[in-house]
Design an enzyme around this catalytic site. Sequence first.
Site, PDB file in Angstrom:
ATOM      1  N   GLU A  81     -27.417   7.383 -62.677  1.00  0.00           N
ATOM      2  CA  GLU A  81     -27.337   8.104 -63.946  1.00  0.00           C
ATOM      3  C   GLU A  81     -26.302   7.520 -64.910  1.00  0.00           C
ATOM      4  OE1 GLU A  81     -26.572  11.921 -62.329  1.00  0.00           O
ATOM      5  OE2 GLU A  81     -28.667  12.351 -61.890  1.00  0.00           O
ATOM      6  N   GLU A 112     -27.659   3.948 -40.250  1.00  0.00           N
ATOM      7  CA  GLU A 112     -26.265   4.293 -40.534  1.00  0.00           C
ATOM      8  C   GLU A 112     -25.334   3.972 -39.379  1.00  0.00           C
ATOM      9  OE1 GLU A 112     -25.726   8.969 -39.548  1.00  0.00           O
ATOM     10  OE2 GLU A 112     -26.983   8.504 -41.287  1.00  0.00           O
TER      11      GLU A 112
END
Length: 293
Positions: A81, A112
Amino acid sequence: MAESNTESRHPAADGLHLQPAGQILSALLDAQIGALAGVKPALPAIEKAAEICADALARGGRMGYAGAGSSGLMALADSLELAGTFGLPPERTPMMFAGGADALLHMKGAAEDDPRLAVADLDASGLQAGDAVLILTASGRTPYALTIAQEARARGITVVGFANVDGTPLLEMSDIAVLLRTGAEIVAGSTRMGAATAQKVALNMLSVLVGIRLGHVHDGYMVNLVADNAKLVDRAMRIVSNLASVPLPVAEAALTATQGAVKPAILVAQGMDPERAAAELERTGGHLQPLLA
């Protein structure tokens, strides 16, 4: 008060599956609102992190993001954003997500746990000494996050660690530790809920403060955006009109002269030519305040 561990059982979870839908939703909402209380004590750390990141970006450096699973998604949303909100090029705000782009459609937990992937992602990010990286993990123990934190510090990159549990390895190895004590999840261990909500709010605040420090927010307006679609053109025209105190047609003409860049268009609308507007903004480090009539 819920326990501090996100894997603990929330008091409101007793008999949750037997309750009417409206009561379940109310309990879920209350748990989300309660999680936000964990952000308030972290404000000093968030402020410090924002100042460090703004300084890195002002010097031409980078502010990176890293995470896995739900925490990684919160980091990704914030990083994506920044271009539209503050006009920051994506290469200045690189994202490291465990498992890469493929994991965004089909998240796999094993990614992960592989430190080699973390090192490779850090290598590809372009982050270097003097930059900063925001690393998020609810548990504070995710191997992907810890590897990036360790490697980043070794390279002279400032590490800002976000976690939702006290005394965790990520917080201990971070230059700036942001503890968001959100407590137990109403669905035990589902940190996409309260923990992730608090992380996203913390990132929203941090990145807005960064934008303000860089001069990309003025009187609450996104003044560093470049209008490249119909919605943004309309928004840009209104911003220029309001801040330059000119009619919309004058604002539109100024934006045309600056190829849609709002900051110089504000100055052009007040009478500067585009070249001088660009030079003046360079002189003030991109801040409008000293230049507005």
